[in-house]
Design a protein around this motif. Structure first.
Motif, PDB file in Angstrom:
ATOM      1  N   ASP A 170       0.734  -1.380   0.102  1.00 14.30           N
ATOM      2  CA  ASP A 170      -0.019  -0.022   0.057  1.00 14.30           C
ATOM      3  C   ASP A 170       0.854   1.046   0.109  1.00 14.30           C
ATOM      4  N   ALA A 171       1.913   1.287   0.670  1.00 15.41           N
ATOM      5  CA  ALA A 171       2.951   2.550   0.986  1.00 15.41           C
ATOM      6  C   ALA A 171       3.536   2.639  -0.683  1.00 15.41           C
ATOM      7  N   ARG A 173       2.327   1.994  -3.492  1.00 12.84           N
ATOM      8  CA  ARG A 173       1.249   2.119  -4.406  1.00 12.84           C
ATOM      9  C   ARG A 173       0.709   3.529  -4.190  1.00 12.84           C
ATOM     10  N   GLU A 174       0.811   4.174  -2.705  1.00  8.57           N
ATOM     11  CA  GLU A 174       0.486   5.349  -2.466  1.00  8.57           C
ATOM     12  C   GLU A 174       1.289   6.526  -3.276  1.00  8.57           C
ATOM     13  N   ARG A 198       1.318   0.079   9.361  1.00  9.38           N
ATOM     14  CA  ARG A 198       1.630   1.236   8.189  1.00  9.38           C
ATOM     15  C   ARG A 198       2.752   1.331   7.886  1.00  9.38           C
TER      16      ARG A 198
END
Length: 204
Positions: A170-171, A173-174, A198
């Motif tokens: 996710d990091a 992709r952000e 996170r």
């Protein structure tokens, strides 16, 4: 307040929050407070691995500039202040002695942002040792509660698992990367009283 200091491995040392309270709830063993707590080695719930791999402290018998006692564990990061101490022990960070020392003078252990309430902001900024980063970061917070720092992606302490993999993916992709980059750019944080992770991408 902003400041910059490069350490021996080239990363900036940012200082965030500390606590002598144990982790509670669903925290994993990695984040459990040691059963044999020592006054010379206080526990920091937002950086529970502060003494491992020379992350925040080094063994030292040098006298602390604040309390005058042998440090035992000497802080290796930065204090952002006009008259910052050259030698600072873990005890004086944990028990708030530095806050009393500086009084109304502005100081901090950080070059990051923490979007949390006053009590947590105070703990992160004035009573928690810093972690090495290349850039200022936004400290992860959930429901007003800051996450705890785990490790960088190239550390032997970096955990594995589905939730860790998801947080890292996710990091990336952000920031617009479909394929993950080097693990060394990853900073991993974990929810103190829950299972969430996170990750933050911190380029050099």
């Amino acid at each position: 307040m902003r400041g910059l200091c490069i350490d021996r491995i080239g990363r900036r040392q940012i200082v965030a929050g500390l606590s002598v309270l144990p982790l509670i709830g669903g925290a994993e063993g990695l984040f459990a407070a040691p059963l044999s707590a020592s006054p010379d080695q206080p526990y920091f719930r937002f950086v529970p691995g502060a003494y491992e791999d020379k992350l925040c402290f080094l063994p030292s018998q040098e006298a602390c500039d604040i309390c005058g006692k042998p440090c035992v564990w000497k802080y290796s990061g930065n204090v952002y202040a006009v008259n910052d101490p050259d030698s600072l022990c873990a005890r004086c960070i944990a028990d708030g002695s530095l806050t009393r020392h500086f009084g109304h003078e502005t100081f901090g252990f950080h070059d990051n942002e923490v979007d949390a309430g006053p009590a947590y902001w105070e703990e992160i900024n004035h009573r928690t040792p810093g972690i090495p980063t290349w850039n200022p970061i936004i400290w992860p917070v959930i429901g007003g509660m800051p996450f705890a720092y785990v490790a960088s992606g190239d550390s032997k302490r970096f955990p594995t698992g589905v939730m860790v993999d998801k947080a890292v993916a996710d990091a990336w992709r952000e920031i617009g990367w479909d394929t993950p980059g080097a693990p060394s750019y990853v900073l991993l944080f974990k929810q103190i009283d829950g299972p969430e992770y996170r990750a933050i991408i911190d380029f050099d």
